[in-house]
Design a protein around this motif. Structure first.
Motif, mmCIF file in Angstrom:
data_model
loop_
_atom_site.group_PDB
_atom_site.id
_atom_site.type_symbol
_atom_site.label_atom_id
_atom_site.label_comp_id
_atom_site.label_asym_id
_atom_site.label_seq_id
_atom_site.Cartn_x
_atom_site.Cartn_y
_atom_site.Cartn_z
ATOM 1 N N SER A 130 0.862 -1.175 0.000
ATOM 2 C CA SER A 130 0.000 0.000 0.000
ATOM 3 C C SER A 130 0.903 1.230 0.000
ATOM 4 N N ASP A 131 0.851 1.994 -1.072
ATOM 5 C CA ASP A 131 1.715 3.178 -1.230
ATOM 6 C C ASP A 131 3.179 2.854 -0.968
ATOM 7 N N GLY A 132 3.642 1.704 -1.444
ATOM 8 C CA GLY A 132 5.039 1.332 -1.334
ATOM 9 C C GLY A 132 5.436 0.650 -0.039
ATOM 10 N N VAL A 133 4.491 0.446 0.867
ATOM 11 C CA VAL A 133 4.781 -0.196 2.153
ATOM 12 C C VAL A 133 4.215 -1.616 2.136
ATOM 13 N N LEU A 134 5.049 -2.588 2.501
ATOM 14 C CA LEU A 134 4.603 -3.976 2.587
ATOM 15 C C LEU A 134 3.651 -4.119 3.767
ATOM 16 N N VAL A 135 2.388 -4.457 3.465
ATOM 17 C CA VAL A 135 1.386 -4.564 4.529
ATOM 18 C C VAL A 135 1.004 -6.008 4.823
ATOM 19 N N ASN A 136 1.328 -6.923 3.904
ATOM 20 C CA ASN A 136 0.991 -8.325 4.145
ATOM 21 C C ASN A 136 1.911 -9.222 3.320
ATOM 22 N N LEU A 137 2.338 -10.322 3.933
ATOM 23 C CA LEU A 137 3.151 -11.327 3.263
ATOM 24 C C LEU A 137 2.543 -12.684 3.566
ATOM 25 N N THR A 138 2.137 -13.405 2.515
ATOM 26 C CA THR A 138 1.486 -14.698 2.680
ATOM 27 C C THR A 138 2.272 -15.764 1.930
ATOM 28 N N SER A 139 2.552 -16.862 2.601
ATOM 29 C CA SER A 139 3.214 -18.004 1.981
ATOM 30 C C SER A 139 2.160 -18.962 1.443
ATOM 31 N N TYR A 140 2.318 -19.358 0.186
ATOM 32 C CA TYR A 140 1.454 -20.367 -0.423
ATOM 33 C C TYR A 140 2.250 -21.635 -0.723
ATOM 34 N N ASN A 141 3.339 -21.839 0.006
ATOM 35 C CA ASN A 141 4.187 -23.015 -0.219
ATOM 36 C C ASN A 141 3.414 -24.312 -0.034
ATOM 37 N N ASP A 142 2.651 -24.427 1.041
ATOM 38 C CA ASP A 142 1.902 -25.663 1.308
ATOM 39 C C ASP A 142 0.822 -25.887 0.262
ATOM 40 N N LEU A 143 0.128 -24.823 -0.146
ATOM 41 C CA LEU A 143 -0.905 -24.951 -1.171
ATOM 42 C C LEU A 143 -0.290 -25.403 -2.499
ATOM 43 N N ALA A 144 0.857 -24.842 -2.863
ATOM 44 C CA ALA A 144 1.532 -25.258 -4.094
ATOM 45 C C ALA A 144 1.918 -26.736 -4.028
ATOM 46 N N ALA A 145 2.399 -27.175 -2.865
ATOM 47 C CA ALA A 145 2.755 -28.595 -2.690
ATOM 48 C C ALA A 145 1.516 -29.478 -2.817
ATOM 49 N N ASP A 146 0.392 -29.041 -2.255
ATOM 50 C CA ASP A 146 -0.858 -29.813 -2.375
ATOM 51 C C ASP A 146 -1.296 -29.922 -3.828
ATOM 52 N N VAL A 147 -1.187 -28.846 -4.581
ATOM 53 C CA VAL A 147 -1.570 -28.869 -6.003
ATOM 54 C C VAL A 147 -0.669 -29.826 -6.769
ATOM 55 N N ARG A 148 0.618 -29.799 -6.483
ATOM 56 C CA ARG A 148 1.536 -30.730 -7.156
ATOM 57 C C ARG A 148 1.160 -32.180 -6.850
ATOM 58 N N GLU A 149 0.806 -32.473 -5.607
ATOM 59 C CA GLU A 149 0.398 -33.813 -5.228
ATOM 60 C C GLU A 149 -0.886 -34.237 -5.949
ATOM 61 N N LEU A 150 -1.857 -33.328 -6.012
ATOM 62 C CA LEU A 150 -3.111 -33.635 -6.712
ATOM 63 C C LEU A 150 -2.867 -33.905 -8.192
ATOM 64 N N MET A 151 -1.934 -33.183 -8.773
ATOM 65 C CA MET A 151 -1.659 -33.354 -10.205
ATOM 66 C C MET A 151 -0.970 -34.691 -10.501
ATOM 67 N N LYS A 152 -0.333 -35.283 -9.497
ATOM 68 C CA LYS A 152 0.305 -36.594 -9.676
ATOM 69 C C LYS A 152 -0.730 -37.710 -9.748
ATOM 70 N N GLN A 153 -1.902 -37.473 -9.150
ATOM 71 C CA GLN A 153 -2.925 -38.527 -9.079
ATOM 72 C C GLN A 153 -3.646 -38.699 -10.384
#
Length: 123
Positions: free
Chosen positions: A100-123
């Motif tokens: 927001s106006d150049g200031v970092l107001v939120n940082l979210t990790s989607y590492n676990d979600l990406a890993a879940d998607v990779r697992e689902l795609m293997k099935q």
């Protein structure tokens, strides 16, 4: 050796987050090799680089950006292309940064979600 997508008439920049503030750190500019240097930028003089490029170092100029940036690192695959880019689930690290106006107001990790998607795609 690095590859650049800015071609002879474009540019690319590197950024940093310092004390939660988004800053432009370096800028590389592709110009036709006519010998003319681009103008100074935020009190920084351009430096000649290889292959008709000029660059500005240590700009440390605040960027008043509001919005999201998704950073992906450590490509794991599969090598599936979506347009010109690999989708986020193909990476080990997936981070969403909200500014927001150049200031970092939120940082979210989607590492676990990406890993879940990779697992689902293997099935």
């Amino acid at each position: 050796m690095w590859a650049c997508t800015c071609s002879q008439g474009g540019f690319y920049s590197t950024y940093a987050i310092v004390d939660r503030v988004l800053q432009i750190d370096e800028m590389y500019i592709g110009l036709k090799d006519n010998g003319d240097a681009p103008p100074d930028l935020w009190d920084s003089a351009p430096v000649r680089h290889a292959n008709a490029f000029w660059y500005y170092r240590s700009l440390k100029h605040r960027v008043n950006y509001s919005g999201k940036v998704v950073i992906c690192r450590n490509f794991l695959g599969p090598a599936v292309r979506s347009g010109a880019y690999h989708p986020p689930h193909c990476f080990e690290v997936v981070l969403e940064q909200v500014f927001s106006d150049g200031v970092l107001v939120n940082l979210t990790s989607y590492n676990d979600l990406a890993a879940d998607v990779r697992e689902l795609m293997k099935q």
